[in-house]
Design a protein around this motif. Structure first.
Motif, short mmCIF file in Angstrom:
data_model
loop_
_atom_site.label_atom_id
_atom_site.label_comp_id
_atom_site.label_asym_id
_atom_site.label_seq_id
_atom_site.Cartn_x
_atom_site.Cartn_y
_atom_site.Cartn_z
N ASN A 46 29.79 -42.79 31.13
CA ASN A 46 30.80 -42.69 30.08
C ASN A 46 30.33 -41.80 28.95
O ASN A 46 31.08 -40.98 28.42
CB ASN A 46 31.13 -44.08 29.53
N ILE A 47 29.07 -41.97 28.54
CA ILE A 47 28.52 -41.19 27.44
C ILE A 47 28.53 -39.71 27.78
O ILE A 47 28.93 -38.87 26.97
CB ILE A 47 27.10 -41.69 27.08
N GLU A 48 28.10 -39.39 29.00
CA GLU A 48 28.08 -37.99 29.41
C GLU A 48 29.49 -37.40 29.43
O GLU A 48 29.71 -36.27 29.00
CB GLU A 48 27.45 -37.87 30.80
N GLU A 49 30.46 -38.20 29.89
CA GLU A 49 31.84 -37.72 29.93
C GLU A 49 32.43 -37.61 28.53
O GLU A 49 33.09 -36.62 28.20
CB GLU A 49 32.69 -38.67 30.78
N ASP A 50 32.17 -38.61 27.68
CA ASP A 50 32.70 -38.61 26.32
C ASP A 50 32.17 -37.43 25.51
O ASP A 50 32.83 -36.96 24.58
CB ASP A 50 32.34 -39.91 25.60
N ALA A 51 30.99 -36.95 25.85
CA ALA A 51 30.38 -35.83 25.13
C ALA A 51 31.13 -34.52 25.37
O ALA A 51 31.05 -33.61 24.53
CB ALA A 51 28.91 -35.68 25.52
N ILE A 52 31.84 -34.42 26.47
CA ILE A 52 32.49 -33.15 26.79
C ILE A 52 34.02 -33.22 26.76
O ILE A 52 34.68 -32.19 26.78
CB ILE A 52 32.03 -32.62 28.17
N LEU A 53 34.57 -34.42 26.70
CA LEU A 53 36.04 -34.54 26.69
C LEU A 53 36.62 -34.10 25.35
O LEU A 53 36.16 -34.53 24.29
CB LEU A 53 36.46 -35.98 26.96
N PRO A 54 37.67 -33.25 25.35
CA PRO A 54 38.38 -32.96 24.10
C PRO A 54 39.04 -34.23 23.56
O PRO A 54 39.26 -35.19 24.32
CB PRO A 54 39.45 -31.94 24.55
N VAL A 55 39.36 -34.22 22.29
CA VAL A 55 39.88 -35.43 21.64
C VAL A 55 41.06 -36.07 22.36
O VAL A 55 41.05 -37.29 22.59
CB VAL A 55 40.20 -35.15 20.15
N PRO A 56 42.10 -35.33 22.73
CA PRO A 56 43.24 -36.01 23.38
C PRO A 56 42.84 -36.76 24.65
O PRO A 56 43.25 -37.92 24.84
CB PRO A 56 44.19 -34.85 23.69
N GLN A 57 42.04 -36.13 25.50
CA GLN A 57 41.60 -36.79 26.74
C GLN A 57 40.68 -37.97 26.46
O GLN A 57 40.75 -39.01 27.14
CB GLN A 57 40.89 -35.80 27.67
N LEU A 58 39.85 -37.83 25.44
CA LEU A 58 38.94 -38.91 25.07
C LEU A 58 39.71 -40.14 24.60
O LEU A 58 39.42 -41.27 25.00
CB LEU A 58 37.99 -38.43 23.97
N VAL A 59 40.71 -39.92 23.77
CA VAL A 59 41.52 -41.03 23.25
C VAL A 59 42.31 -41.70 24.39
O VAL A 59 42.36 -42.93 24.49
CB VAL A 59 42.46 -40.54 22.14
N ARG A 60 42.90 -40.88 25.24
CA ARG A 60 43.69 -41.43 26.35
C ARG A 60 42.82 -42.19 27.34
O ARG A 60 43.28 -43.15 27.97
CB ARG A 60 44.44 -40.29 27.06
N LYS A 61 41.59 -41.76 27.50
CA LYS A 61 40.67 -42.45 28.40
C LYS A 61 40.54 -43.93 28.03
O LYS A 61 40.36 -44.78 28.90
CB LYS A 61 39.31 -41.76 28.35
#
Length: 421
Positions: A46-61
């Protein structure tokens, strides 16, 4: 049955029962170890993914609604806003009209600041669950606002701006858009660092915007910077060499400090442990400092994945001018340049009496950028100051306002209580 036979039977029974208990405990231990390992792997994935996700995708995740909006400033910059229109609990109906709160990030940052610490600690999520319609701005030059109607970031002219332009163009444009989109007359404003600076610029230069703000909450407010302790900004303010050499070190147009320069800064001002050295070679932490006790090191890859998010060199030099002059004023072009631009030999000062909205200033004792003396000077000059509030942790620093482990308990709960009142 003989005593010997009875003893053998009891021993067999004991071993059988205990063996069953031990076997069951072993199975439980194996299960928990496996679950812990799976949790560990999932958390780090999750941390690795959260580091690269843009804000909209991160919030929706994390099961929140996130909208993306764009606006165009009068001078042609195309800015991106992110919106969390409601929480994801049953406390409020999703169709209910909510009060609007606008969050504005600081220097080298983005809307990501308000969400990357997670659902329980990110201020945007907290406010959404409290029933607010949350909008997050992105000023020109950061990763979400690097477009213009005819220029691109490779064009030096694209970077010809300071935080003054953000205050007179970016912020008013975003606020007008949000109010129109939500069909509301006013909104509440929360800014961090430079996000407070541009608010004060806006209300000083465009006092009609006072009427569009219910209240303003300044987290680590920056206007006067005479007592700023940031080593990098003080270095910029007192640099004696040729100006061209300075720009080679920190970036000619976009703020892109040389890695060798940042490494030397880290050697000079940071402890020798590994985490400190990593942070000090990151431009944001080198400017703002850090507090190891409040830093969630597990989250560090996510923070470093989203920051620094971009800025112009001119923004930093403008702050450095404030350190040198001790004034909160417009860009200093030099004596003759000032006369050409302003009709006076000195840049005009921003008038803080024009900031007539209720303002709450939150500051910290260990802040490298927002010094208590400068905060108190600002407080006395504002048109309607309501409170200056010192965070109770005396090690709290500039970035703790966003990333601290205990930011909710030490800061956000108080902000929300005032906002709700």
């Amino acid at each position: 049955m003989s005593a010997f036979a009875w003893g053998i039977f009891c021993l067999f029974l004991f071993v059988h029962v205990q063996g069953g208990i031990i076997g069951e405990k072993y199975k439980q231990l194996k299960f928990h170890l496996k679950k812990s390992y799976v949790d560990y792997v999932e958390r780090h994935a999750n941390i690795e993914e959260d580091a690269i996700l843009p804000v909209p995708q991160l919030v929706r995740k994390y099961n929140y609604t996130c909208e993306e909006h764009t606006v165009k400033t009068p001078d042609g910059y195309i800015l991106t806003l992110h919106r969390i229109p409601h929480g994801n609990t049953d406390k409020y109906n999703a169709s209910t009209k909510r009060p609007v709160v606008f969050l504005q990030h600081g220097i080298l940052a983005s809307s990501g600041d308000w969400v990357i610490t997670g659902r329980k600690k990110g201020l945007a999520y907290i406010l959404a669950e409290e029933g607010y319609d949350v909008w997050m701005g992105n000023v020109r030059g950061n990763r979400y606002s690097r477009r213009h109607i005819y220029m691109n970031p490779k064009n030096p002219e694209f970077w010809e701006f300071s935080w003054h332009e953000m205050g007179v163009y970016d912020l008013p444009t975003m606020i007008d858009y949000v109010l129109e989109k939500t069909n509301q007359r006013k909104l509440s404003y929360i800014g961090h660092s430079q996000g407070t600076t541009i608010f004060f610029v806006m209300c000083s230069e465009l006092p009609q915007y006072n009427g569009k703000i219910t209240a303003q909450f300044s987290l680590a407010p920056i206007a006067y910077v005479e007592n700023m302790k940031s080593p990098l900004l003080r270095f910029l303010s007192y640099f004696k060499g040729p100006f061209g050499e300075l720009l080679k070190l920190i970036g000619l147009h976009e703020f892109l400090p040389q890695s060798e320069f940042m490494a030397k800064l880290g050697d000079a001002f940071c402890r020798k442990d590994q985490i400190s050295q990593v942070l000090c070679t990151n431009a944001l932490f080198a400017i703002c400092g850090f507090n190891i006790k409040q830093l969630n090191t597990t989250l560090l890859p996510v923070i470093l994945g989203h920051t620094p998010a971009g800025a112009s060199t001119k923004q930093f030099i403008h702050f450095a001018q404030g350190i040198r002059s001790g004034q909160f004023r417009r860009w200093d072009y030099g004596i003759w340049g000032n006369y050409k631009h302003y009709g006076s030999f000195r840049p005009p000062k921003y008038n803080m009496k024009n900031v007539r909205v209720p303002v709450y200033l939150f500051y910290a004792a260990n802040d490298w950028l927002s010094d208590e003396k400068d905060v108190m000077r600002l407080y006395k000059q504002l048109g309607d100051p309501r409170a200056s509030i010192l965070v109770s942790d005396f090690n709290f620093n500039h970035l703790d306002f966003i990333f601290a482990i205990d930011s909710k308990r030490l800061l956000y709960d108080n902000v929300v209580a005032l906002l709700n009142s």
